[in-house]
Motif scaffolding. Structure first.
Motif, PDB file in Angstrom:
ATOM      1  N   LYS A 220      77.366  23.388   3.634  1.00  0.00           N
ATOM      2  CA  LYS A 220      78.437  23.323   2.623  1.00  0.00           C
ATOM      3  C   LYS A 220      79.819  23.334   3.249  1.00  0.00           C
ATOM      4  O   LYS A 220      80.748  22.704   2.755  1.00  0.00           O
ATOM      5  N   CYS A 221      79.942  24.084   4.352  1.00  0.00           N
ATOM      6  CA  CYS A 221      81.256  24.235   4.966  1.00  0.00           C
ATOM      7  C   CYS A 221      81.762  22.936   5.604  1.00  0.00           C
ATOM      8  O   CYS A 221      82.920  22.874   6.020  1.00  0.00           O
ATOM      9  N   VAL A 222      80.895  21.919   5.715  1.00  0.00           N
ATOM     10  CA  VAL A 222      81.347  20.657   6.321  1.00  0.00           C
ATOM     11  C   VAL A 222      81.227  19.486   5.337  1.00  0.00           C
ATOM     12  O   VAL A 222      81.309  18.330   5.748  1.00  0.00           O
ATOM     13  N   TRP A 223      81.030  19.796   4.062  1.00  0.00           N
ATOM     14  CA  TRP A 223      80.933  18.713   3.091  1.00  0.00           C
ATOM     15  C   TRP A 223      82.195  17.859   3.076  1.00  0.00           C
ATOM     16  O   TRP A 223      82.149  16.658   2.852  1.00  0.00           O
ATOM     17  N   GLU A 224      83.341  18.512   3.326  1.00  0.00           N
ATOM     18  CA  GLU A 224      84.596  17.760   3.374  1.00  0.00           C
ATOM     19  C   GLU A 224      84.552  16.707   4.476  1.00  0.00           C
ATOM     20  O   GLU A 224      85.017  15.578   4.317  1.00  0.00           O
ATOM     21  N   VAL A 225      83.963  17.098   5.615  1.00  0.00           N
ATOM     22  CA  VAL A 225      83.835  16.162   6.739  1.00  0.00           C
ATOM     23  C   VAL A 225      82.925  15.004   6.351  1.00  0.00           C
ATOM     24  O   VAL A 225      83.220  13.830   6.606  1.00  0.00           O
ATOM     25  N   LEU A 226      81.798  15.342   5.718  1.00  0.00           N
ATOM     26  CA  LEU A 226      80.841  14.302   5.327  1.00  0.00           C
ATOM     27  C   LEU A 226      81.469  13.337   4.322  1.00  0.00           C
ATOM     28  O   LEU A 226      81.293  12.114   4.435  1.00  0.00           O
ATOM     29  N   GLU A 227      82.212  13.872   3.362  1.00  0.00           N
ATOM     30  CA  GLU A 227      82.857  13.016   2.363  1.00  0.00           C
ATOM     31  C   GLU A 227      83.910  12.121   3.008  1.00  0.00           C
ATOM     32  O   GLU A 227      84.039  10.945   2.654  1.00  0.00           O
ATOM     33  N   ARG A 228      84.638  12.687   3.961  1.00  0.00           N
ATOM     34  CA  ARG A 228      85.718  11.921   4.612  1.00  0.00           C
ATOM     35  C   ARG A 228      85.166  10.684   5.307  1.00  0.00           C
ATOM     36  O   ARG A 228      85.804   9.631   5.328  1.00  0.00           O
ATOM     37  N   TYR A 229      83.945  10.823   5.873  1.00  0.00           N
ATOM     38  CA  TYR A 229      83.375   9.695   6.618  1.00  0.00           C
ATOM     39  C   TYR A 229      82.223   9.035   5.856  1.00  0.00           C
ATOM     40  O   TYR A 229      81.435   8.286   6.435  1.00  0.00           O
ATOM     41  N   ASN A 230      82.163   9.346   4.544  1.00  0.00           N
ATOM     42  CA  ASN A 230      81.177   8.698   3.648  1.00  0.00           C
ATOM     43  C   ASN A 230      79.756   8.859   4.179  1.00  0.00           C
ATOM     44  O   ASN A 230      78.991   7.889   4.284  1.00  0.00           O
ATOM     45  N   LEU A 231      79.401  10.091   4.551  1.00  0.00           N
ATOM     46  CA  LEU A 231      78.073  10.377   5.110  1.00  0.00           C
ATOM     47  C   LEU A 231      77.367  11.430   4.261  1.00  0.00           C
ATOM     48  O   LEU A 231      78.019  12.242   3.597  1.00  0.00           O
ATOM     49  N   SER A 232      76.045  11.442   4.313  1.00  0.00           N
ATOM     50  CA  SER A 232      75.253  12.488   3.677  1.00  0.00           C
ATOM     51  C   SER A 232      74.444  13.207   4.755  1.00  0.00           C
ATOM     52  O   SER A 232      74.346  12.729   5.901  1.00  0.00           O
ATOM     53  N   TYR A 233      73.860  14.350   4.381  1.00  0.00           N
ATOM     54  CA  TYR A 233      72.965  15.075   5.306  1.00  0.00           C
ATOM     55  C   TYR A 233      71.865  14.138   5.794  1.00  0.00           C
ATOM     56  O   TYR A 233      71.560  14.079   6.981  1.00  0.00           O
ATOM     57  N   GLU A 234      71.310  13.370   4.861  1.00  0.00           N
ATOM     58  CA  GLU A 234      70.199  12.473   5.209  1.00  0.00           C
ATOM     59  C   GLU A 234      70.658  11.366   6.154  1.00  0.00           C
ATOM     60  O   GLU A 234      69.905  10.958   7.056  1.00  0.00           O
ATOM     61  N   ASP A 235      71.885  10.872   5.951  1.00  0.00           N
ATOM     62  CA  ASP A 235      72.408   9.824   6.844  1.00  0.00           C
ATOM     63  C   ASP A 235      72.420  10.305   8.293  1.00  0.00           C
ATOM     64  O   ASP A 235      72.046   9.567   9.212  1.00  0.00           O
TER      65      ASP A 235
END
Length: 254
Positions: A220-235
């Motif tokens: 959860k603490c890096v969801w901002e990072v994932l959203e910024r680079y259009n990535l998901s956990y699964e990606d």
């Protein structure tokens, strides 16, 4: 006088790099010897004893004879610690699981006369916990020496060692590194267990996930990072093909 905790170190299929990290403690190992007795450690000593409290096991399990030996080690140990990526998650040795055993043997050994030789009787690579119960894990390829000292010291004192369950990104940010995604690299740090002090990104190399995956809920603490680079956990998980081949995510206890 209370008897010291007896520790034995064993290895299976691996490069022995994590054991070298222990040997490289040099003078610091004297602090550990104050509280534990090392009774077996092929890498650094000739003596051996089957009388131990803690078994530290490095390496992947590749053969039926490995399974038998590991079960014997487990039967003698009060506590078993998996050491390094090959032991904790199967590591790079699991890459070969994508091929048939006969195909791998043929590619490596050609027509060498190894038929019926049990040394070459292999099955799919397993992590240690796929054969016997593991009590604690020391992650990494190689391991972090400070974390090794923390785990062994805690166990010798009867305490539960604290192992991070948050992503490498946390330590990377603490080191004030430029995000590897900003540099155009694909980094596994957002879903990889911290504890390495983000050593790879700090030295301008993206994380390869050698400490295993954390659970999706722990990112959860890096969801901002994932959203910024259009990535998901699964990606990101799908890119974990070096150290985490075939792995979905870590279990609760890892």
């Amino acid at each position: 006088m209370k008897q010291k905790t007896r520790v034995a170190v064993f290895d299976f299929a691996d490069c022995e790099g994590c054991e070298l990290q222990i040997a490289n403690l040099e003078e610091e190992i004297l602090d550990l010897i104050e509280i534990v007795d090392i009774v077996s450690f092929r890498e650094v000593m000739k003596e051996h004893s089957d009388n131990y409290d803690i078994a530290i096991v490095e390496g992947s399990i590749m053969r039926p004879m490995d399974e038998e030996r590991l079960r014997n080690i487990r039967s003698k140990a009060k506590i078993l610690v998996a050491l390094g990526a090959c032991a904790t998650i199967g590591g790079v040795n699991k890459i070969r699981n994508q091929w048939m055993h006969d195909e791998v043997i043929k590619t490596v050994y050609g027509d060498a006369p190894i038929h019926r030789n049990e040394l070459f009787n292999v099955f799919k690579t397993k992590a240690v916990n796929e054969v016997v119960p593991v009590d604690y894990y020391i992650h990494g390829c190689p391991i972090d020496r400070d974390e090794f000292k923390h785990v062994i010291t805690s166990l010798a004192l009867g305490k539960k060692p604290e192992i991070p369950n948050y992503p490498v990104c946390v330590e990377c940010k603490k080191n004030e590194n430029i995000c590897q995604f900003e540099l155009g690299n694909f980094c596994l740090g957002p879903i990889t267990r911290a504890g390495c002090k983000a050593i790879c990104p700090t030295h301008n190399s993206p994380c390869e996930g050698c400490r295993g995956l954390i659970k999706k809920a722990e990112t959860k603490c890096v969801w901002e990072v994932l959203e910024r680079y259009n990535l998901s956990y699964e990606d990101i998980r799908r890119r974990c093909t070096m150290y985490n081949y075939g792995k979905e995510e870590c279990s609760v206890d890892e």
